[in-house]
Design a protein around this motif. Structure first.
Motif, short mmCIF file in Angstrom:
data_model
loop_
_atom_site.label_atom_id
_atom_site.label_comp_id
_atom_site.label_asym_id
_atom_site.label_seq_id
_atom_site.Cartn_x
_atom_site.Cartn_y
_atom_site.Cartn_z
N THR A 86 -11.28 -23.97 -29.03
CA THR A 86 -12.13 -25.10 -28.64
C THR A 86 -13.24 -25.33 -29.65
O THR A 86 -13.69 -24.40 -30.31
N GLY A 87 -13.67 -26.59 -29.71
CA GLY A 87 -14.81 -26.93 -30.57
C GLY A 87 -16.11 -26.95 -29.78
O GLY A 87 -17.17 -27.29 -30.33
N THR A 88 -16.05 -26.62 -28.49
CA THR A 88 -17.22 -26.73 -27.62
C THR A 88 -17.60 -25.35 -27.07
O THR A 88 -16.94 -24.85 -26.15
N PRO A 89 -18.64 -24.72 -27.62
CA PRO A 89 -18.98 -23.35 -27.20
C PRO A 89 -19.20 -23.19 -25.70
O PRO A 89 -18.79 -22.19 -25.12
N SER A 90 -19.79 -24.21 -25.03
CA SER A 90 -20.03 -24.06 -23.59
C SER A 90 -18.71 -23.96 -22.81
O SER A 90 -18.61 -23.25 -21.82
N LYS A 91 -17.68 -24.66 -23.30
CA LYS A 91 -16.37 -24.56 -22.64
C LYS A 91 -15.80 -23.15 -22.82
O LYS A 91 -15.18 -22.60 -21.92
N ALA A 92 -16.02 -22.59 -24.02
CA ALA A 92 -15.49 -21.24 -24.29
C ALA A 92 -16.04 -20.27 -23.25
O ALA A 92 -15.29 -19.48 -22.66
N GLU A 93 -17.34 -20.34 -22.98
CA GLU A 93 -17.97 -19.43 -22.00
C GLU A 93 -17.39 -19.65 -20.61
O GLU A 93 -17.03 -18.71 -19.92
#
Ligand code: NDP
Length: 377
Positions: A86-93
């Motif tokens: 993913t390019g979105t760190p908040s989604k990774a978490e």
């Protein structure tokens, strides 16, 4: 592309249809398993026959990955959600927590290549905007992973060729996210194309559309390739599998009523596909009309699906009465089928060649809409 045989190699046979219907239904599979394997089937990391479930990494955590693919991967029996890109760190978490993913199985677009060293991940599922499919599918193959590429396979034939060449060079399998090839009502339409229970097929009607507000990559030609690539692909597919043939000519026309919202992409395209048998498919795709239908008229009757292309609730009837077929999780079946292709070294029924064929047809539709001429294939 090779000259198409009269029955394309990905055409579903009755046997495939029955296999597909039993796929994903543990209740049907378990009774025939040796008792020693029953414990293995209960282990969420094991396939029903005791092998290691293949690990899938989803690339691009948007609406389809979040709403359909990740939930489906909680139901699959031959593969499981093992990683994300993913390019979105908040989604990774959020995804790490929700799906209990190992820290080492979470990648950004910059660290993606490191997936090559990850033995938990066997399959990379590319679910980014259409214009980025080729880039990520090629990167996945080069990292030594099997690839599922969402539809449309790419936005140019050259990019389809690049993806297929990369998978071939890496000796990895490739399939396209054509979930309807695992859906019982659409499979019945494919079966009828071969069995001809209603006689020769004369006319197909395939319509797919919704009202799109704009403001997303779907209205950016560079990322989307245009809405025909997004929606029209269902009608192109339907025309081919409802006849069991590939079109030889296209005549298309574009309609535009809202020049502001559809400044960069088309609003509605209608087109006719002519098939070698003389059958014709009348198709419509629109980002400004609601439609979801597949109707087949044959010599001795008709049959239709409405809705035809939805995730759930597909309903069918024929001139003899309603189709009595089950509702299934299409995405779970699609991914399980590909996992079994890999585990058993068999061929997918939705290969790169099919994705490439459809891109070629869609480019011909664009050409005909632009020039006003009949385009032969
Ligand atoms: P979304 O816009 O909801 O999600 C796309 C995701 O791609 C984003 O959330 C983002 O994830 C990632 N991304 C990477 N680069 C970009 C970029 N430049 N612009 C926007 N997003 C980017 O789209 P969908 O999930 O609806 O569609 C994704 C793909 O799946 C498309 O190819 C579409 O055709 C296909 N699809 C297939 C369906 C089917 O039934 N087979 C149904 C719906 C879609 P992140 O934040 O994680 O980086």
């Amino acid at each position: 592309m090779n000259t198409p045989p009269s029955i394309p190699s990905w055409q579903p046979s009755r046997r495939r249809f029955v296999q597909t219907l039993t796929l994903g239904t543990g209740a049907l599979l378990l009774p025939s398993l040796p008792s020693a394997l029953l414990g293995a089937a209960a282990d969420k990391t094991k396939t029903p026959d005791g092998r290691r479930k293949l690990g899938v990494a989803l690339v691009g955590l948007g609406g389809y990955a979040r709403g359909q693919l990740a939930p489906a991967l909680q139901e699959t029996e031959w593969c499981r959600l093992a990683g994300i890109v993913t390019g979105t760190p908040s989604k990774a978490e959020e995804w790490k927590r929700r799906y209990d993913l190992a820290e080492g199985n979470v990648y950004s677009y910059d660290t993606f290549e490191r997936i090559a060293d990850n033995t938990d991940i066997d399959i990379v599922y590319v679910v980014v905007p259409n214009g980025l499919h080729a880039e990520f599918a090629v990167r996945a193959a080069k990292a030594g992973k099997h690839v599922i590429c969402e539809k449309p396979m790419a936005t140019t034939v050259e990019d389809c060729d690049r993806i297929m060449a990369a998978c071939k060079a890496a000796k990895k399998k490739l399939s396209i996210g054509y979930r309807l090839h695992f859906e019982p009502h659409n499979l019945e339409v494919m079966r009828l194309a071969q069995a001809k229970d209603f006689g020769a097929i004369k006319r197909v009607e395939a319509h797919d559309g919704y009202v799109s507000g704009g403001g997303t990559w779907r209205h950016d030609p560079k990322l989307a390739g245009g809405p025909l690539m997004d929606l029209g692909v269902y009608c192109v597919q339907a025309g081919c599998y409802a006849t069991g043939e590939e079109p030889i000519a296209i005549t298309a026309r574009e309609e535009k009523t809202d020049f502001e919202r559809f400044a960069k992409v088309e609003e509605t395209i209608t087109w006719t596909m002519e098939f070698p048998s003389g059958a014709k498919a009348e198709c419509l795709m629109s980002y400004n009309k609601n439609a979801n239908k597949l109707r087949v008229e044959a010599e001795n009757g008709w049959y239709e699906l409405s809705p035809a292309y939805a995730y759930r609730g597909i309903a069918g009837r024929t001139s003899k009465g309603p189709m009595d077929l089950p509702q299934v999780n299409q995405q779970a079946r699609q991914m399980d089928a590909f996992a079994r292709n890999i585990l058993d070294d068999t061929e997918t029924i939705v290969p790169g060649d099919m994705g490439r064929r459809d891109v070629k047809i869609m480019l011909a539709i664009y050409e005909s809409a632009r020039t006003g001429k009949r385009v032969t294939l």
